[in-house]
Design a protein around this motif. Structure first.
Motif, PDB file in Angstrom:
ATOM      1  N   SER A 174       0.733  -1.285  -0.001  1.00 15.53           N
ATOM      2  CA  SER A 174       0.026  -0.025  -0.073  1.00 15.53           C
ATOM      3  C   SER A 174       0.869   1.126  -0.021  1.00 15.53           C
ATOM      4  CB  SER A 174      -0.857  -0.104   1.147  1.00 15.53           C
ATOM      5  OG  SER A 174      -0.126   0.130   2.304  1.00 15.53           O
ATOM      6  N   GLY A 175       2.057   1.115   0.024  1.00 16.10           N
ATOM      7  CA  GLY A 175       3.070   2.273   0.156  1.00 16.10           C
ATOM      8  C   GLY A 175       3.660   2.566  -1.104  1.00 16.10           C
ATOM      9  N   TYR A 176       4.416   3.430  -1.074  1.00 17.77           N
ATOM     10  CA  TYR A 176       5.090   4.048  -2.534  1.00 17.77           C
ATOM     11  C   TYR A 176       6.005   2.941  -3.131  1.00 17.77           C
ATOM     12  CZ  TYR A 176       2.891   8.606  -1.823  1.00 17.77           C
ATOM     13  OH  TYR A 176       2.079   9.865  -1.540  1.00 17.77           O
ATOM     14  N   ALA A 177       6.834   2.615  -2.150  1.00 21.62           N
ATOM     15  CA  ALA A 177       7.976   1.673  -2.759  1.00 21.62           C
ATOM     16  C   ALA A 177       7.429   0.426  -3.267  1.00 21.62           C
ATOM     17  CB  ALA A 177       8.811   1.124  -1.519  1.00 21.62           C
ATOM     18  N   GLY A 178       6.506  -0.105  -2.147  1.00 17.02           N
ATOM     19  CA  GLY A 178       5.744  -1.498  -2.672  1.00 17.02           C
ATOM     20  C   GLY A 178       4.863  -1.484  -3.713  1.00 17.02           C
ATOM     21  N   GLY A 179       4.278  -0.299  -3.880  1.00 17.00           N
ATOM     22  CA  GLY A 179       3.490   0.008  -5.241  1.00 17.00           C
ATOM     23  C   GLY A 179       4.267   0.221  -6.498  1.00 17.00           C
ATOM     24  N   THR A 226       0.745  -7.991   0.406  1.00 19.15           N
ATOM     25  CA  THR A 226       0.419  -7.764   1.779  1.00 19.15           C
ATOM     26  C   THR A 226       0.856  -6.031   2.379  1.00 19.15           C
ATOM     27  OG1 THR A 226       2.809  -8.297   2.828  1.00 19.15           O
ATOM     28  CG2 THR A 226       1.351  -9.895   2.172  1.00 19.15           C
ATOM     29  N   ALA A 227       0.162  -5.911   3.352  1.00 19.07           N
ATOM     30  CA  ALA A 227       0.233  -4.572   4.099  1.00 19.07           C
ATOM     31  C   ALA A 227       0.012  -4.996   5.507  1.00 19.07           C
ATOM     32  CB  ALA A 227      -0.847  -3.621   3.404  1.00 19.07           C
ATOM     33  N   LEU A 234      -6.626  -3.451  -3.365  1.00 20.64           N
ATOM     34  CA  LEU A 234      -5.428  -2.848  -3.693  1.00 20.64           C
ATOM     35  C   LEU A 234      -5.837  -1.417  -4.619  1.00 20.64           C
ATOM     36  CD1 LEU A 234      -2.368  -2.723  -3.865  1.00 20.64           C
ATOM     37  CD2 LEU A 234      -2.486  -4.039  -5.978  1.00 20.64           C
ATOM     38  N   GLY A 235      -6.688  -1.531  -5.588  1.00 27.00           N
ATOM     39  CA  GLY A 235      -7.162  -0.308  -6.375  1.00 27.00           C
ATOM     40  C   GLY A 235      -7.735   0.826  -5.675  1.00 27.00           C
ATOM     41  N   ALA A 236      -8.181   0.591  -4.398  1.00 31.95           N
ATOM     42  CA  ALA A 236      -8.765   1.855  -3.704  1.00 31.95           C
ATOM     43  C   ALA A 236      -7.234   2.623  -3.282  1.00 31.95           C
ATOM     44  CB  ALA A 236      -9.348   1.183  -2.547  1.00 31.95           C
ATOM     45  N   LEU A 237      -6.375   1.815  -3.019  1.00 33.11           N
ATOM     46  CA  LEU A 237      -4.811   2.458  -2.611  1.00 33.11           C
ATOM     47  C   LEU A 237      -4.050   2.749  -3.601  1.00 33.11           C
ATOM     48  CD1 LEU A 237      -4.670   0.108   0.558  1.00 33.11           C
ATOM     49  CD2 LEU A 237      -5.618   2.352   0.766  1.00 33.11           C
ATOM     50  N   GLN A 238      -3.798   1.961  -4.558  1.00 33.33           N
ATOM     51  CA  GLN A 238      -2.816   2.015  -5.856  1.00 33.33           C
ATOM     52  C   GLN A 238      -3.931   2.169  -6.981  1.00 33.33           C
ATOM     53  OE1 GLN A 238       0.036   2.935  -4.833  1.00 33.33           O
ATOM     54  NE2 GLN A 238       0.946   1.574  -3.447  1.00 33.33           N
ATOM     55  N   PRO A 239      -4.739   3.028  -7.296  1.00 29.92           N
ATOM     56  CA  PRO A 239      -5.668   3.081  -8.246  1.00 29.92           C
ATOM     57  C   PRO A 239      -4.883   2.877  -9.975  1.00 29.92           C
ATOM     58  CG  PRO A 239      -5.381   5.376  -7.396  1.00 29.92           C
ATOM     59  CD  PRO A 239      -4.839   4.473  -6.391  1.00 29.92           C
ATOM     60  N   SER A 281      -4.303  -3.567 -13.324  1.00 31.28           N
ATOM     61  CA  SER A 281      -4.289  -5.282 -13.610  1.00 31.28           C
ATOM     62  C   SER A 281      -4.464  -5.820 -12.389  1.00 31.28           C
ATOM     63  CB  SER A 281      -3.023  -5.449 -14.361  1.00 31.28           C
ATOM     64  OG  SER A 281      -1.899  -5.182 -13.786  1.00 31.28           O
ATOM     65  N   LEU A 282      -4.041  -5.125 -11.357  1.00 33.86           N
ATOM     66  CA  LEU A 282      -3.984  -5.776  -9.886  1.00 33.86           C
ATOM     67  C   LEU A 282      -5.151  -5.036  -9.118  1.00 33.86           C
ATOM     68  CD1 LEU A 282      -0.232  -5.709  -9.453  1.00 33.86           C
ATOM     69  CD2 LEU A 282      -1.783  -7.680 -10.086  1.00 33.86           C
ATOM     70  N   ALA A 283      -5.956  -4.237  -9.548  1.00 34.87           N
ATOM     71  CA  ALA A 283      -6.866  -3.325  -8.695  1.00 34.87           C
ATOM     72  C   ALA A 283      -7.836  -4.065  -7.855  1.00 34.87           C
ATOM     73  CB  ALA A 283      -7.817  -2.545  -9.563  1.00 34.87           C
ATOM     74  N   GLU A 284      -8.183  -5.448  -8.347  1.00 37.05           N
ATOM     75  CA  GLU A 284      -9.333  -6.270  -7.364  1.00 37.05           C
ATOM     76  C   GLU A 284      -8.548  -7.050  -6.498  1.00 37.05           C
ATOM     77  OE1 GLU A 284     -12.643  -5.304  -7.706  1.00 37.05           O
ATOM     78  OE2 GLU A 284     -11.831  -4.031  -9.371  1.00 37.05           O
ATOM     79  N   ARG A 285      -7.288  -7.060  -6.535  1.00 33.22           N
ATOM     80  CA  ARG A 285      -6.668  -7.925  -5.506  1.00 33.22           C
ATOM     81  C   ARG A 285      -6.708  -7.205  -4.007  1.00 33.22           C
ATOM     82  NH1 ARG A 285      -2.451 -11.026  -7.863  1.00 33.22           N
ATOM     83  NH2 ARG A 285      -2.077 -11.627  -5.553  1.00 33.22           N
ATOM     84  N   GLU A 286      -6.794  -8.263  -2.953  1.00 39.32           N
ATOM     85  CA  GLU A 286      -7.115  -8.036  -1.631  1.00 39.32           C
ATOM     86  C   GLU A 286      -5.842  -8.044  -1.016  1.00 39.32           C
ATOM     87  OE1 GLU A 286      -9.121  -9.581   2.147  1.00 39.32           O
ATOM     88  OE2 GLU A 286     -10.169  -9.756   0.677  1.00 39.32           O
ATOM     89  N   LEU A 287      -5.385  -7.000  -0.120  1.00 43.49           N
ATOM     90  CA  LEU A 287      -4.350  -6.995   0.544  1.00 43.49           C
ATOM     91  C   LEU A 287      -4.524  -7.825   1.820  1.00 43.49           C
ATOM     92  CD1 LEU A 287      -3.593  -3.234   0.575  1.00 43.49           C
ATOM     93  CD2 LEU A 287      -2.223  -4.781  -0.264  1.00 43.49           C
ATOM     94  N   THR A 288      -3.490  -8.711   2.176  1.00 43.73           N
ATOM     95  CA  THR A 288      -3.445  -9.501   3.009  1.00 43.73           C
ATOM     96  C   THR A 288      -2.487  -8.895   4.554  1.00 43.73           C
ATOM     97  OG1 THR A 288      -1.880 -11.115   2.245  1.00 43.73           O
ATOM     98  CG2 THR A 288      -4.153 -11.720   1.795  1.00 43.73           C
TER      99      THR A 288
END
Length: 343
Positions: free
Chosen positions: A11-16, A34-35, A43-48, A52-59
């Protein structure tokens, strides 16, 4: 063969940025994302921008969620990587984008970071002499800090060639605000940053100072003393480092240029610009490329090197992916073919 990759701190800049590069990498599949506090979010709510990964859920960032992958990227705050890394399988390639495993001297680590030193891993800046060889088949890699990446690339050729004095090295670097991460801070508000610049970490207190000295000392074969001053620039990403050092007697402009040209002649990402052309952060934005130029100030007896990188790409995520490619035996440029963005 496709390698499975997990990314923490997504969810951060580097990870994104790691995810942005991996999304177009031809030889990886993205597994766990993960976060910490943002676990459970889409993920798409935090890294719009990561469509291609927008629907993935952060664990949750746990050893259990990260284990089982061929590669794990740790894009975590300083001090948070070591405990998790120590519990991951030895056969997993672990790439730490934080500072936990960069410094070699435990006492220096404790002085600047205030915790117990977690050990030293191979350093993920392959353009430095001898480092590419250390990365091949490595299973643990420490990604350099963004300021050290630009500073070391700027001055290493001169020290490796024995052309520079080891004392009175001065580096002043301007960075975009993304270098401070996503945490909410008053001094990073748009109204505070736009239209002005300000220094910070002045007087030798910035944590990247010992990392820069460590790298330059290795190149010189003796201790190098550095005065480093970072500044905050009104831009979201990018670093422009201006590094100067006294040249040894008898060294002329031609010898200096020859040392830099030879050092980077075969590098895919480092570009010594034609004489008279100076680097611009915008020219490398979003890319793993490095633009630099040097001049000899004969009056002061100093070389001046200006080096531009994108702090999130070459300064963090790009360097991490480049190091991964080397360690896995892949084409070093895989997933890193993006050019800069202009205007």
């Amino acid at each position: 063969m496709t390698f499975s990759v997990a990314v923490s701190g997504a969810s951060g800049y580097a990870g994104g940025e790691v995810l942005r590069l991996l999304a177009s990498h031809p030889e990886v599949s993205i597994g766990a994302i993960t976060a910490h506090s943002n676990a459970g979010s889409r993920l798409g709510a935090l890294q719009p921008h990561l469509h291609s990964l927008a629907e993935r859920e952060l664990t949750e960032t746990t050893v259990e969620n990260l284990a089982g992958h061929d590669v794990v990227f740790l894009a975590l705050p300083h001090g948070a990587s070591a405990e998790i890394a120590a519990k991951l399988p030895e056969e997993t390639l672990v790439i730490d984008a934080g500072a936990d495993h960069r410094l070699e001297d435990p006492l220096v680590w404790e002085k600047f970071y205030g915790t117990v030193h977690a050990g030293t891993w191979p350093y993920g800046l392959p353009e430095l002499p001898g480092h590419r060889e250390r990365l091949r088949e490595a299973k643990r890699i420490a990604v350099p800090g963004c300021y050290p990446t630009s500073s070391l690339l700027a001055l290493t050729p001169g020290f490796s060639a024995g052309l520079l004095e080891t004392q009175d090295v001065v580096i002043v670097a301007a960075s975009g605000t993304s270098g401070a991460g996503k945490s909410v801070k008053v001094n990073l508000l748009g109204s505070e940053v736009m239209g002005g610049m300000s220094p910070y970490g002045v007087g030798g207190g910035h944590r990247h100072t010992p990392e820069i000295e460590q790298g330059l000392s290795a190149a010189a074969g003796e201790n190098v003393q550095v005065s480093f001053t970072p500044t905050l620039a009104p831009m979201s990403r990018g670093i422009l480092a201006t590094a100067t050092a006294r040249v040894k007697p008898g060294t002329d402009a031609a010898a200096l240029r020859r040392a830099w040209a030879e050092a980077y002649a075969d590098e895919a990402f480092v570009h010594l610009l034609p004489e008279g052309q100076w680097p611009h952060t915008k020219s490398v934005q979003g890319s793993n490329h490095v633009a630099m130029q040097l001049a000899f100030d004969e009056h002061a007896g100093r070389v001046i090197v200006s080096c531009a990188i994108d702090n999130l790409t070459k300064g963090t995520a790009g360097g991490a992916v480049q190091s991964m490619n080397i360690a896995l035996g892949l084409e070093e440029t895989a997933g890193l073919t993006h050019q800069g963005v202009a205007p």
